[in-house]
Design a protein around this motif. Structure first.
Motif, PDB file in Angstrom:
ATOM      1  N   GLU A 189       0.811  -1.241  -0.113  1.00  0.00           N
ATOM      2  CA  GLU A 189       0.014   0.058  -0.076  1.00  0.00           C
ATOM      3  C   GLU A 189       0.889   1.283   0.087  1.00  0.00           C
ATOM      4  O   GLU A 189       0.525   2.102  -0.543  1.00  0.00           O
ATOM      5  CB  GLU A 189      -1.110  -0.003   1.233  1.00  0.00           C
ATOM      6  N   LEU A 192       2.605   1.674  -3.213  1.00  0.00           N
ATOM      7  CA  LEU A 192       1.685   2.132  -4.544  1.00  0.00           C
ATOM      8  C   LEU A 192       1.324   3.609  -4.148  1.00  0.00           C
ATOM      9  O   LEU A 192       1.316   4.348  -5.008  1.00  0.00           O
ATOM     10  CB  LEU A 192       0.644   1.242  -4.588  1.00  0.00           C
ATOM     11  N   ALA A 193       1.199   3.993  -3.035  1.00  0.00           N
ATOM     12  CA  ALA A 193       0.830   5.361  -2.546  1.00  0.00           C
ATOM     13  C   ALA A 193       1.870   6.382  -3.041  1.00  0.00           C
ATOM     14  O   ALA A 193       1.608   7.516  -3.493  1.00  0.00           O
ATOM     15  CB  ALA A 193       0.458   5.674  -1.340  1.00  0.00           C
ATOM     16  N   SER A 194       3.081   5.779  -2.718  1.00  0.00           N
ATOM     17  CA  SER A 194       4.247   6.443  -3.246  1.00  0.00           C
ATOM     18  C   SER A 194       4.526   6.821  -4.754  1.00  0.00           C
ATOM     19  O   SER A 194       4.543   7.939  -5.278  1.00  0.00           O
ATOM     20  CB  SER A 194       5.771   5.723  -2.710  1.00  0.00           C
ATOM     21  N   LYS A 195       3.948   5.712  -5.424  1.00  0.00           N
ATOM     22  CA  LYS A 195       4.087   5.820  -6.888  1.00  0.00           C
ATOM     23  C   LYS A 195       2.925   6.975  -7.319  1.00  0.00           C
ATOM     24  O   LYS A 195       3.314   7.751  -8.053  1.00  0.00           O
ATOM     25  CB  LYS A 195       3.665   4.591  -7.426  1.00  0.00           C
ATOM     26  N   GLN A 196       1.845   7.029  -6.780  1.00  0.00           N
ATOM     27  CA  GLN A 196       0.738   7.816  -7.002  1.00  0.00           C
ATOM     28  C   GLN A 196       1.213   9.092  -6.801  1.00  0.00           C
ATOM     29  O   GLN A 196       0.929  10.013  -7.483  1.00  0.00           O
ATOM     30  CB  GLN A 196      -0.272   7.497  -6.042  1.00  0.00           C
ATOM     31  N   LEU A 197       1.811   9.357  -5.402  1.00  0.00           N
ATOM     32  CA  LEU A 197       2.164  10.613  -5.223  1.00  0.00           C
ATOM     33  C   LEU A 197       3.379  11.364  -6.183  1.00  0.00           C
ATOM     34  O   LEU A 197       3.212  12.315  -6.493  1.00  0.00           O
ATOM     35  CB  LEU A 197       2.908  10.748  -3.762  1.00  0.00           C
ATOM     36  N   GLU A 199       3.657  10.566  -9.420  1.00  0.00           N
ATOM     37  CA  GLU A 199       3.000  10.755 -10.450  1.00  0.00           C
ATOM     38  C   GLU A 199       2.188  11.928 -10.361  1.00  0.00           C
ATOM     39  O   GLU A 199       2.391  12.922 -11.253  1.00  0.00           O
ATOM     40  CB  GLU A 199       2.139   9.846 -11.074  1.00  0.00           C
ATOM     41  N   LYS A 200       1.627  12.321  -9.334  1.00  0.00           N
ATOM     42  CA  LYS A 200       0.872  13.542  -9.139  1.00  0.00           C
ATOM     43  C   LYS A 200       1.663  14.700  -9.048  1.00  0.00           C
ATOM     44  O   LYS A 200       1.312  15.838  -9.722  1.00  0.00           O
ATOM     45  CB  LYS A 200      -0.064  13.271  -7.976  1.00  0.00           C
TER      46      LYS A 200
END
Ligand SMILES: [Zn+2]
Length: 427
Positions: A189, A192-197, A199-200
């Motif tokens: 989790e 994946l949250a790191s990846k999203q951050l 990208e954002k």
């Protein structure tokens, strides 16, 4: 011109990797002109007797760990972490990170590193230290959740706050990244949250991966996959990923790093001192197109930030491991620490060319161990030391000239760092 450097022997690191005796003109924070006989205008630096080369890029460190330099050496890795490093780190306060980072900045200025990637905690204080030093950095708050959901929320919040902090600094020398610690200390989790951050926010990701066999076993036991295979399988890998270590990789994992456009940071001194046992498979990485860079890691495991030492260790340890002295020639090792590291800063640093950022160092060649000059690349890769750096310019600003630091009060910082270090190791 604001600054003109005359008559230096220049390791350009341009496309042709030319070494030429020429002048370099700087305007603002950029290299405006490279060519012979530039008119003397602005501030003139005599480069004769020196090599001029791009400032080095240290792609993996934990700057504030300078305070733990020499505190716990020659120990087995697990007990080193558990009995020495983690309990001491728990006592490190904001002020310690600030002075530890300043001490690290001084060491980098004196040893030729103009840009670096850092991952630690109390990063707001590290950012302040960097801002005072004039160096270029990408900073990430190191997140560890150990599968604890509450910790995960706190870690992600701390990263969010740090991103805001850096944004408000509006300092073009300081960028930030998302830094989940490693695949054996972070839940899926959190990864994946790191990846999203990332990208954002359009930023890079720093992570440790495949540093020890123990890590490989742990990840394999939990996921059925080796660390890089696991990171690929959850969609974590990408061009923004900067992975430190990679000393226990299979050919398949190397191909996954290449396929995803990842950067690998090789830390030969730290790996060998901690007896990680493996060695990063650099020839295979280069063959498949992985961007290979160099890092020192923190001063608790290195025990310095001298990237010249890393360049030499990198080349000779690869030769020795492969029984092949032609592997990683001098120029290749210099590329890792300049051009390839520069790619992590958008390719704007790492070479001395018109239009690039004015990040460069003068290496004093008037020394017994740097004579004669047959081949500048060999000399810089195998004979030069950090202490041979005489003058540093970063972002067009002179941070050190003729061995005199221009930006920070060196003696005061050494004293403060000693005080901080004594306090944190006190029981
Ligand atoms: Zn590290």
């Amino acid at each position: 011109m604001d600054i003109v450097i005359k008559n230096a022997l220049v390791l350009t690191q341009n496309q042709k990797r030319e070494v030429v005796r020429t002048d370099v003109g700087i305007e603002g924070n950029m290299i405006a002109q490279v060519g012979p006989n530039l008119p003397k205008s602005g501030y003139v630096i005599d480069g004769s007797g020196c090599a001029l080369m791009p400032g080095l890029v240290n792609a993996h460190t934990h700057l504030s760990m300078t305070l733990l330099r020499g505190f716990a050496d020659d120990m087995e890795l697990e007990s080193w972490w558990r009995t020495k490093i983690w309990p001491t780190e728990a006592k490190i306060k904001e002020e310690d990170c600030y002075y530890g980072a300043l001490l690290g900045c001084l060491e980098m200025i004196r040893s030729g590193t103009t840009a670096f990637f850092d991952m630690y905690f109390h990063m707001e204080y590290v950012a302040q230290a960097i801002a005072h030093s004039g160096l270029r950095a990408n900073l990430g708050y190191g997140m560890v959740d150990m599968w604890n959901a509450h910790k995960r929320v706190r870690e992600l919040r701390a990263t969010g706050e740090f991103l805001d902090y850096v944004r408000h600094l509006k300092n073009s020398m300081i960028e930030c990244s998302i830094a989940p610690h490693a695949p054996n200390t972070c839940s899926e989790e959190l990864l994946l949250a790191s990846k999203q951050l990332a990208e954002k926010n359009g930023c890079r990701i720093q992570i440790h991966a495949s540093e020890t066999r123990k890590e490989v076993y742990e990840v394999q036991k939990r996921t059925g996959k080796r660390p890089v295979e696991y990171l690929d399988s959850i969609g974590f890998l990408g061009e923004e990923c900067v992975l430190a270590h990679g000393v226990w990789l299979t050919k398949h994992e190397v191909s996954l790093l290449a396929k995803n456009g990842c950067t690998l940071v090789h830390n030969p001194v730290s790996n060998q001192k901690l007896a990680s046992g493996g060695i990063a498979p650099l020839p295979e990485m280069l063959q498949s197109g992985v961007n290979v860079t160099l890092g020192t890691d923190g001063c608790a495991s290195n025990n310095n930030l001298d990237l010249f030492e890393e360049i030499k260790f990198c080349a000779i340890s690869q030769k020795n491991a492969r029984w092949d002295p032609t592997v990683i020639p001098a120029g290749q090792a210099l590329d890792f620490a300049t051009v390839n590291g520069g790619k992590l800063f958008g390719g704007r640093t790492g070479s001395i060319e018109e239009g690039k950022l004015a990040d460069m160092i003068l290496v004093d060649l008037k020394k017994p161990h740097l004579a004669p000059v047959h081949n500048l690349k060999s000399l810089l890769a195998y004979s030069a030391r950090g202490g041979d750096v005489k003058t540093m310019i970063c972002g067009g600003k002179i941070l050190m000239e003729d061995y005199a630091i221009k930006v920070l009060d060196e003696q005061a910082i050494i004293l403060k760092a000693q005080e901080c270090a004594e306090r944190i190791v006190r029981k």
